[in-house]
Design an enzyme around this catalytic site. Structure first.
Site, mmCIF file in Angstrom:
data_model
loop_
_atom_site.group_PDB
_atom_site.id
_atom_site.type_symbol
_atom_site.label_atom_id
_atom_site.label_comp_id
_atom_site.label_asym_id
_atom_site.label_seq_id
_atom_site.Cartn_x
_atom_site.Cartn_y
_atom_site.Cartn_z
ATOM 1 N N PHE A 137 -0.786 7.189 -2.564
ATOM 2 C CA PHE A 137 -1.308 6.989 -0.997
ATOM 3 C C PHE A 137 0.253 6.354 -0.563
ATOM 4 O O PHE A 137 0.465 5.322 -1.164
ATOM 5 C CB PHE A 137 -2.282 6.163 -0.943
ATOM 6 C CG PHE A 137 -2.627 6.042 0.689
ATOM 7 C CD1 PHE A 137 -3.395 7.137 1.435
ATOM 8 C CD2 PHE A 137 -2.369 4.900 1.317
ATOM 9 C CE1 PHE A 137 -3.431 6.706 2.580
ATOM 10 C CE2 PHE A 137 -2.501 4.659 2.608
ATOM 11 C CZ PHE A 137 -2.927 5.776 3.380
ATOM 12 N N ASP A 222 6.776 2.186 -3.664
ATOM 13 C CA ASP A 222 6.214 1.967 -2.491
ATOM 14 C C ASP A 222 5.154 0.515 -2.958
ATOM 15 O O ASP A 222 4.363 0.838 -3.671
ATOM 16 C CB ASP A 222 5.043 3.023 -2.389
ATOM 17 C CG ASP A 222 3.997 2.595 -1.193
ATOM 18 O OD1 ASP A 222 3.927 1.532 -0.626
ATOM 19 O OD2 ASP A 222 3.376 3.739 -0.743
ATOM 20 N N LYS A 251 2.039 -4.570 4.232
ATOM 21 C CA LYS A 251 0.856 -5.155 4.224
ATOM 22 C C LYS A 251 0.939 -6.773 4.252
ATOM 23 O O LYS A 251 0.658 -7.569 5.281
ATOM 24 C CB LYS A 251 -0.323 -4.768 3.273
ATOM 25 C CG LYS A 251 -0.598 -3.354 3.641
ATOM 26 C CD LYS A 251 -1.880 -2.928 2.772
ATOM 27 C CE LYS A 251 -2.497 -1.650 3.262
ATOM 28 N NZ LYS A 251 -1.896 -0.353 3.035
HETATM 29 C C1 LIG Z 1 -1.282 0.862 3.410
HETATM 30 C C2 LIG Z 1 -0.459 1.450 2.467
HETATM 31 C C3 LIG Z 1 0.457 2.482 3.217
HETATM 32 C C4 LIG Z 1 0.479 2.690 4.751
HETATM 33 O O1 LIG Z 1 0.585 1.526 5.477
HETATM 34 P P1 LIG Z 1 0.249 1.452 7.059
HETATM 35 O O2 LIG Z 1 0.778 0.229 7.410
HETATM 36 O O3 LIG Z 1 -1.158 1.823 7.168
HETATM 37 O O4 LIG Z 1 1.197 2.709 7.564
HETATM 38 C C5 LIG Z 1 1.273 3.034 2.421
HETATM 39 N N1 LIG Z 1 1.367 2.839 1.069
HETATM 40 C C6 LIG Z 1 0.369 2.038 0.400
HETATM 41 C C7 LIG Z 1 0.606 1.793 -1.074
HETATM 42 C C8 LIG Z 1 -0.504 1.383 1.014
HETATM 43 O O5 LIG Z 1 -1.316 0.439 0.502
#
Ligand SMILES: *Cc1c(COP(=O)(O)O)cnc(C)c1O
Length: 412
Positions: A137, A222, A251
């Site tokens: 994701f 990521d 985050k």
């Molecule tokens: C939450 C998340 C995203 C997206 O972040 P947003 O601030 O919602 O755009 C991308 N990669 C990972 C692993 C995430 O947990």
């Protein structure tokens, strides 16, 4: 399949979320208070965002102080908070350069653009493919849903953005067989979050690093969910000893204030010259004040030791709960305070049983319930959590005993 609208659904908001029926009005540390005055234990932290819990005094002070001075400056000006925060991230991570964004998806977009530009300026414009892994994701922009590759997020949104290829999770043969000639970068979460708290073993990260070194592809992590102390390290990949070229974070870095960043080595960032990329709000003074305040706390001596200590305590207790309720929890997995309870029953049942105990967690893929407590959670908070999870599991075990057919897991 369409879900029934939540009883609390608003007729004026996009119907994109099935929202929980509670309404929270304030928070403190790991605790939320709803509009009826009831207290809830928050082990969701706004999906790993409220890294220092709710209303942390140091963050409140930093934000309110900055609010009285200066809110916004266009990025054609020097922004002192950006210079300070980038210097600190460079001092404490692999990075030499930082680009600030407002969200995780924007940080991923910047990471992908940085990798492609790197090859472009090196005379390899054909190297554009970004290789990702099943269960990934990476956010909700058009490019990020292409990177994530999940049909449920792509459906109905037109042609999939080109230049993304996906391989099965942990399939070394598929990776060896892949033609790396046009690959710009490998993009991977060190621990898959939305995919169900699936950690990538250190030896796999090392193998990917070797592959990138041999083929000239860049390595992007990521760390939007895993970063900023979540796993007991400032960045999760540190534990593996592998050094990436580019990392996206977001985050936890603003503790609830929207901010993200793309971190890169000098070399990887070499294509991102003046005018190639930009943002209106990214790196705004309010976000920078909070981002610096979060780092003040996370980099404090002993803070990450505290994360590891509370996590160990939680993991031990969860092991005991799993042993007592093997009909409910199959495994406990993850890293630090990023914990997945892989369920034997449907994960919604455990999620709702925990909610009945006034405790918040987060659902994830692969039939998992995620625990993502604020990093400031104490052993007492963890004890509370274990008591509530224990009672939730006991309630489900009792239901299972009364109606054995319900215990069967749903078809995968
Ligand atoms: C939450 C998340 C995203 C997206 O972040 P947003 O601030 O919602 O755009 C991308 N990669 C990972 C692993 C995430 O947990």
């Amino acid at each position: 399949m369409a879900q029934p609208a939540s009883p609390a659904a608003s007729p004026t908001l996009f119907a994109t979320y099935n929202r929980a029926p509670m309404t929270f009005v304030r928070g403190e540390g790991c605790w939320l208070t709803d509009d009826a005055g009831a207290r809830w234990l928050d082990f969701s932290a706004g999906v790993a965002v409220n890294s220092l819990g709710h209303a942390h005094p140091h963050l409140v002070a930093a934000l309110t102080e900055q609010a009285g001075k200066l809110w916004h400056l266009a990025n054609i000006h020097r922004v002192p908070g950006q210079e300070e925060l980038s210097r600190r991230y460079c001092e404490h991570t692999f990075a030499d350069r930082v680009f600030f964004t407002n969200s995780g998806a924007e940080a991923i977009e910047c990471a992908i653009k940085t990798a492609r530009r790197y090859h472009f300026v090196k005379g390899h414009p054909e190297r554009t493919t970004v290789l990702t892994f099943e269960g990934a994701f990476h956010g909700r922009t058009l490019a990020a849903i292409a990177a994530g590759g999940q049909a449920k997020y792509l459906e109905g949104f037109g042609p999939k953005v080109q230049g993304f290829e996906q391989l099965p999770f942990a399939d070394h043969k598929a990776l060896e067989a892949f033609d790396m000639g046009t690959v710009a970068a490998i993009l991977i979460e060190p621990v898959q979050g939305e995919g169900g708290i699936r950690p990538v073993p250190a030896q796999c990260l090392r193998g990917l690093r070797d592959l990138c070194d041999r083929t000239g592809a860049l390595m992007i992590f990521d760390e939007i969910q895993t970063g900023i102390g979540r796993t007991g390290y400032l960045l999760a990949h540190e534990k593996s000893g592998v050094t990436p070229d580019i990392v996206a974070i977001a985050k936890g870095m603003g503790g609830g204030f929207p901010v993200g960043a793309c971190l890169a080595t000098e070399e990887a960032a070499s294509g991102m010259t003046a005018g190639t990329h930009g943002t209106t709000y990214g790196g705004n003074p309010l976000a920078m004040a909070v981002g610096n305040a979060v780092l003040d706390v996370v980099l404090e001596n002993g803070f990450l030791d505290h994360v590891r200590d509370v996590s160990l305590y939680l993991w031990q207790g969860l092991g005991a709960i799993m042993a007592a309720h093997p009909d409910v929890i199959e495994t406990v997995r993850g890293e630090g305070l990023m914990i997945g309870l892989k369920c034997k029953v449907e994960n919604t049942r455990l999620h709702l049983a925990m909610r009945a105990e006034n405790m918040l967690a987060v659902m994830a893929g692969d039939n998992v319930v995620r625990l993502l407590p604020p990093l400031v959670a104490t052993r007492e908070d963890a004890r509370e959590a274990l008591d509530r999870i224990g009672r939730a599991c006991a309630a489900i075990s009792a239901e299972n005993a009364a109606a054995p057919s319900k215990a069967a897991p749903q078809a995968a």
